[in-house]
Write a protein that holds these residues in place. Structure first.
Motif, mmCIF file in Angstrom:
data_model
loop_
_atom_site.group_PDB
_atom_site.id
_atom_site.type_symbol
_atom_site.label_atom_id
_atom_site.label_comp_id
_atom_site.label_asym_id
_atom_site.label_seq_id
_atom_site.Cartn_x
_atom_site.Cartn_y
_atom_site.Cartn_z
ATOM 1 N N GLN A 68 0.809 -1.220 0.000
ATOM 2 C CA GLN A 68 0.000 0.000 0.000
ATOM 3 C C GLN A 68 0.841 1.269 0.000
ATOM 4 N N ASN A 69 2.019 1.179 0.583
ATOM 5 C CA ASN A 69 2.834 2.397 0.687
ATOM 6 C C ASN A 69 3.990 2.417 -0.301
ATOM 7 N N ARG A 70 3.966 1.472 -1.234
ATOM 8 C CA ARG A 70 4.974 1.382 -2.283
ATOM 9 C C ARG A 70 6.393 1.371 -1.716
ATOM 10 N N VAL A 71 6.531 0.676 -0.618
ATOM 11 C CA VAL A 71 7.858 0.463 -0.032
ATOM 12 C C VAL A 71 8.352 -0.863 -0.608
ATOM 13 N N PRO A 72 9.638 -0.948 -1.022
ATOM 14 C CA PRO A 72 10.102 -2.215 -1.604
ATOM 15 C C PRO A 72 9.748 -3.416 -0.727
ATOM 16 N N SER A 73 9.209 -4.416 -1.393
ATOM 17 C CA SER A 73 8.722 -5.572 -0.675
ATOM 18 C C SER A 73 9.842 -6.246 0.114
ATOM 19 N N GLY A 74 9.559 -6.598 1.355
ATOM 20 C CA GLY A 74 10.532 -7.310 2.191
ATOM 21 C C GLY A 74 11.392 -6.392 3.038
ATOM 22 N N THR A 75 11.228 -5.062 2.875
ATOM 23 C CA THR A 75 12.063 -4.119 3.624
ATOM 24 C C THR A 75 11.934 -4.335 5.130
ATOM 25 N N ILE A 76 10.675 -4.377 5.601
ATOM 26 C CA ILE A 76 10.470 -4.445 7.056
ATOM 27 C C ILE A 76 11.037 -5.751 7.615
ATOM 28 N N VAL A 77 10.749 -6.856 6.916
ATOM 29 C CA VAL A 77 11.238 -8.134 7.446
ATOM 30 C C VAL A 77 12.769 -8.151 7.475
ATOM 31 N N LYS A 78 13.372 -7.616 6.418
ATOM 32 C CA LYS A 78 14.846 -7.562 6.421
ATOM 33 C C LYS A 78 15.340 -6.739 7.606
ATOM 34 N N ALA A 79 14.634 -5.631 7.875
ATOM 35 C CA ALA A 79 15.058 -4.767 8.983
ATOM 36 C C ALA A 79 14.822 -5.454 10.324
#
Ligand SMILES: Cc1cc2nc3c(=O)[nH]c(=O)nc-3n(C[C@H](O)[C@H](O)[C@H](O)COP(=O)(O)OP(=O)(O)OC[C@H]3O[C@@H](n4cnc5c(N)ncnc54)[C@H](O)[C@@H]3O)c2cc1C
Length: 1070
Positions: A68-79
């Motif tokens: 929804q926020n057009r953030v690259p997929s997987g960013t949060i999990v990687k972080a």
């Protein structure tokens, strides 16, 4: 129309679903046979993880939020996993950081990973919001049952403290005997101490407890202590597994129901009297009424009266639009279809008398069975999935085979022209709800009416036909009832078929409508969309349809229009759901998916057009007038041309980056930025490396930049959408789109490799995509696409004029199960690179065959014995290391027969395909060389003075600048025209334009660069500037891509053949 009607299970649906859950209890064994097996032990407690088990996991919430926020997929999990135990997430979980400090550090990590600013506060507030952090009903119910069964329950969670100082635990603490929270204990799972603490508080031994978690490491740690574990991928499946272990049911009561809300109460006495009269029921005991959680649009109730279990569905109270909440239609269609043998819920009675409960209503029986909410069917075997989808397909055929006259349904909707009417309706609805312009929607609104299917059948259409609207038999793949007939009408049945395939294209994390795009359907056992359509046609006795992409485009368009309506209502406060607000962003996503299908359908139609037609086909071009500066200071090649969606839909030529679609424009801007930040600054260093003793070893700088480019999505941009319509391998750009990006890469000699877009790999990769077998793809295409290896193409031979490929003499001889290769090749680019692992070799398999069937292409691993690189050749003294251009002997080189591409004698055919787009890539890059040369020239002449005035004021210099600008513009337009024709009419139809641009681009670049060298003075010849290398390349490309003369010959031959061009009098009349 509300989104609830389309996406959320309707009230009726939920009624059925609930009924199904209830009834499956008595059939536990059956369910277990179909899904799991298990035994019984003496367990005394069940310990639950929280996120991912009792409430949605941060990873799942993140996946949706990222879409929804057009953030690259997987960013949060990687972080989340960055730096393991010492990372910000784990420190936060151990209570070592305040929320503010965490958000600051976490935000920094996310932004570093995504390479753009990431609004983590918004993610965090979503994660902790009441709408998201809601316990799964199936788990809440299971916990009550476990406690009722005399076992203890515990929650063992890695959680955190909120800014108000309280720990985040969105659960009813009273449901648990023990609660262990990492942020309060200062220890996190998988540290064994925290499990021991939990067991201690439960006063149990490990073997007496079952632990449920969604994360492998946490489960492993528990298992090591001797605790029995269950991995939770889906709460429902996990509960079934738990049931099997405990040996008693965990799903009881009527799930998803609640006591009837005050405002929704119905007169009980009047209803009971009515029902008794209707059913002839005289049993004792009070009538039980519950209200389903869902289905506020048409309130739905569960009713138990004596031994009867019913579902009542009614209109909402108040004044309604005449066509809204038409429960009478639902009743009518279900009754008629039931009589015709279609599996639907058994309807009992329609009561249109509002005096009984205040509004009309109808009644149905329970229908036992299972509803598969997740279309990827977790927990089932591939053959079971295949069977489920086949049954789904067959039941759809039954609906579509219903005789309208015999069932009295011939006036259930308008007959014929369904898709046109639907497109009009949804366009109108979309326009009424439009909040901002969505380019893909604009294109679709233009495109769909122009591509309506010529023939449409009229049958009953369900309107919302998908897996979770089907009730299945618990033990076999049989549809017991098709639910949710709210949108049914008469229409084109293919619309239902396409709609039932939406899940194939949606990610599993997609909000509202779950899909399985990210999984391999073959492995799952689910039929691919084409197969599903084929199966449908076969069952219906129809010929296979070829325009199913149109129907997919239409289905996604319809969904996008609906979502826009929901979004608009959420803005005006008429829709309360939290997901409604998100729907605006999803509209765009759906519209882009729809447009992808429209593009594919366009390719199919063009491919079917006769090859000669495009030569006389007109195309569109347009331009405005605003000049643009790129970050490099290079003047943008184009005069502004913002493509109107309508123009694009007609197949307009995009002559400037400003006309690119938003997605591609973003890529283009990112590419410009990447070049500015990473490529130009490193050029001197890369140049030094190329001149050093280490030059035959690839520069580590390039490898680093490759990783960076890959991470930014600037990777494999070259593969044309036409070759890769599913975007399986590349970025899915059209040739025109790529032309704009390729030109930017052409500005630096080092750039195309960094983006995995360099020759000869690009041509070889395209060859493998188009003609390679699955094994060849797995062995060579995959590592090439990943940039792990490089490749070369060996055709040219020193002893023959190789511009005529039929002269090639090397032999490929069949011997037993192998091909034996002998030949002498030269100018083989890239062969000296140590990463070069594959040689695509061209030679003769049958010298006696007709001229164009003598040659074949074979894949030769570079480590095959018998390959001997004699020397590197240089171009004007430049070796072009580390790839170089090699002279090579192939002596008795033996490869397995499977290494042949396409088959013996098909070398020419492949060469045509391989060198279509691949060849004009050089032309695209040559425009880039020329722009860079002109930019360098302009800077230089402004900074130097000769004979009393700056060089820039010398008339000849100005004339050269003007000449170069005009030359570049002309050539670019021809490049774009060729690319555009390749896109809209295919490579074959674009043959003339391809030959013309190959004839024009190298000479043009050569002259523009030469003028720049001249203006530079001697410095222009040195390696201090890229001009000398550009010059050498432009010159070499006058042969390397086929000699100019050969292209000229092609152009002339085609010109002479074209009668249209001879219409003007050839000679003056006397
Ligand atoms: C930098 C570089 C990289 C290369 N990379 C590769 C590679 O990776 N793999 C590979 O296989 N090859 C490669 N080549 C070779 C290239 O493809 C050939 O040089 C090209 O096909 C021409 O063949 P030739 O050199 O044998 O010239 P010839 O065929 O001998 O032609 C010589 C000249 O004859 C003239 N001529 C030919 N045909 C006609 C005609 N019909 N009418 C009029 N005049 C004509 C032209 O002036 C032509 O230049 C590369 C070449 C260069 C310079």
């Amino acid at each position: 129309m509300s989104i609830r009607r389309l996406f959320q299970p309707s009230a009726l649906h939920w009624a059925r679903r609930t009924a199904a859950m209830t009834s499956t209890l008595g059939r536990q064994q059956g369910v277990l046979r179909w899904t799991h097996s298990g035994g019984r032990r003496n367990y005394r407690a069940v310990i639950f993880d929280m996120g991912g088990v009792l409430v949605p996991s941060p990873g799942t919430v993140a996946a949706e939020w990222e879409v929804q926020n057009r953030v690259p997929s997987g960013t949060i999990v990687k972080a989340l996993i960055r730096d393991g135990d010492s990372g910000p997430w784990m420190r936060f979980m151990r209570g070592e950081m305040t929320t503010e400090a965490f958000l600051e550090e976490f935000g920094r990590v996310c932004s570093e990973i995504a390479k753009t600013s990431v609004p983590v506060e918004s993610f965090f507030s979503l994660l902790t919001s009441e709408t998201v952090a809601k316990p799964f009903p199936v788990m809440t119910q299971a916990i009550s049952q476990i406690r009722a069964g005399g076992l203890q329950t515990a929650v063992l969670t890695n959680n955190f403290c909120l800014s108000n100082g309280k720990s985040f635990l969105p659960l009813d603490r009273k449901q648990f005997d023990v609660v262990v929270e990492s942020c309060l204990e200062g220890i996190c799972k998988p540290d064994p101490r925290i499990y021991q603490l939990c067991l201690q508080r439960l006063s149990l031994q490990p073997a007496e407890a079952i632990f449920l978690d969604d994360l492998g490491p946490n489960l492993k740690a528990a298992a090591r202590l001797g605790i029995h574990t269950i991995k939770v991928d889906h709460p429902e499946t996990a509960v079934k597994e738990l049931e099997a272990l405990l040996g008693f049911p965990l799903c009881v009561g009527i799930p998803n129901t609640r006591p009837v809300r005050k405002a929704m109460e119905i007169p009980k006495d009047a209803l009971e009297k009515y029902l008794k009269g209707l059913l002839g029921t005289h049993g004792t005991g009070p009538m039980e009424i519950l209200q389903f959680d869902h289905g506020q649009s048409n309130p739905t109730y569960y009713i138990r009266l004596a031994d009867r279990q019913l579902v009542l569905r009614k209109k909402p109270p108040g004044v309604l639009l005449p066509s809204a909440h038409a429960i009478e239609r639902e009743f009518r269609i279900m009754k008629a279809l039931g009589n015709a043998g279609v599996p639907v819920p058994t309807v009992l009675d329609l009561c249109e008398d509002s005096s009984i409960i205040g509004t009309p209503f109808y009644l149905m029986e329970y229908c036992p069975g299972i509803i598969y909410k997740d279309p990827s069917l977790p927990g089932l075997e591939p053959r079971q999935r295949q069977a489920i989808y086949t049954a789904m397909n067959q039941v759809l055929c039954r609906i579509h085979s219903v005789d309208l006259q015999a069932t009295g349904l011939d006036d259930f909707g308008k007959q014929g022209d369904y898709i046109r009417r639907q497109v009009q309706t949804w366009t109108k609805q979309y326009r009424a709800a439009e909040t901002s312009s969505i380019p893909a929607m604009e294109r679709l609104i233009q495109w769909l009416p122009l591509h309506l299917p010529r023939q449409q059948r009229t049958t009953v259409v369900h309107g919302d036909f998908r897996l979770d609207n089907l009730m299945f038999h618990p033990e076999k793949a049989e549809v017991l009832a098709v639910l949710d007939w709210e949108l049914s009408t008469l229409g084109d049945p293919f619309a239902d078929v396409a709609y039932s395939c939406l899940a194939h294209y949606l990610p599993s994390s997609f909000p509202m409508l779950r899909g399985f795009r990210d999984q391999d359907v073959t492995q799952l056992g689910i039929p691919a969309v084409e197969e599903y359509f084929r199966m449908y046609c076969l069952h219906m006795g129809l010929p296979p349809i070829d325009n199913w992409n149109f129907y997919m485009a239409f289905s996604f368009f319809r969904v996008a229009a609906i979502l826009q309506g929901v979004y608009k209502r959420s803005l005006t406060g008429q829709a309360s759901s939290a997901t409604a607000k998100q729907s605006g962003k999803l509209t765009e996503f759906m519209a882009e998916l729809a447009w992808d299908f429209a593009t594919k359908e366009g390719f199919r139609v063009f491919k079917e057009m006769p090859a000669a037609k495009p030569l006389v086909r007109s195309y569109h071009a347009w331009a405005g007038s605003q000049p643009r500066q790129t970050p490099t200071g290079v003047r943008s090649h184009s005069t502004l041309a913002a493509a109107s969606p309508a123009q694009e839909a007609k197949g307009g030529l995009i002559i400037s980056p400003e006309g690119l679609s938003p997605r591609v424009r973003k890529l283009y801007d990112r590419l410009l930025q990447f070049m500015e930040q990473n490529v130009y600054p490193l050029e001197p260093e890369l140049q030094r490396h190329q001149a050093s003793a280490d030059r035959w070893t690839p520069s580590p700088l390039i490898e680093d930049l490759k990783e960076k480019a890959k991470a930014e999505g600037l990777w494999n941009l070259f593969l044309p959408l036409e070759t890769d319509p599913e975007k399986k391998y590349g970025a899915g750009l059209t040739n025109v789109e790529y032309a704009h990006l390729c030109e930017v890469m052409g500005m630096s000699l080092y750039a195309s490799e960094i983006f995995n877009c360099s020759a000869p790999d690009t041509g070889n990769m395209e060859l493998l995509v188009r003609y390679g077998t699955e094994e060849q793809k797995a062995r060579w295409l995959v590592p090439l696409l990943e940039g792990r290896i490089r490749s070369c193409f060996a055709m040219t031979e020193p002893q023959v004029a190789s511009s005529d490929a039929s002269n090639i003499e090397a032999s490929i001889r069949e011997e037993g199960g192998s091909y034996v290769i002998n030949g002498h090749k030269w100018w083989i680019s890239g062969i000296l690179d140590p990463r070069c692992k594959l040689c695509v070799f061209m030679g003769k398999t049958d010298p006696q065959a007709p001229r164009h069937q003598q040659q074949s292409m074979v894949l030769v691993p570079m480590d095959t014995p018998g390959i001997n690189v004699i020397r590197p050749l240089s171009v004007y003294g430049l070796e072009d290391a580390p790839g170089g251009h090699g002279e090579v002997h192939f002596k008795d080189v033996r490869v397995p027969k499977e290494n042949i591409v396409l088959g013996p004698g098909r070398g020419f055919e492949i060469a045509q395909g391989r060198l279509g787009p691949g060849r004009i890539h050089h032309c695209m890059r040559l425009i880039g060389y020329s722009e860079r040369a002109l930019a360098l020239m302009k800077t230089r002449v402004m900074s130097r003075t000769a004979f009393g005035k700056p060089l820039v004021e010398q008339g000849t210099i100005l004339a050269d600048i003007a000449r170069s600008r005009v030359d570049i513009e002309q050539a670019r337009l021809l490049v774009l025209k060729a690319a555009h024709l390749m896109d809209v009419a295919g490579n074959k139809a674009a043959a003339l334009e391809i030959a013309m641009i190959k004839m024009v681009a190298p000479s043009m670049a050569y002259q523009v660069i030469d003028r720049a060298v001249q203006a530079f003075g001697a410095a222009g010849l040195s390696s201090d500037y890229p001009l000398a290398q550009f010059f050498a390349w432009a010159r070499a490309l006058r042969f390397a891509d086929g000699p100019d003369e050969v292209h000229r010959l092609t152009v002339a031959k085609m010109e002479m053949k074209n009668p249209g061009r001879l219409q003007a009098p050839a000679a003056p009349r006397v």
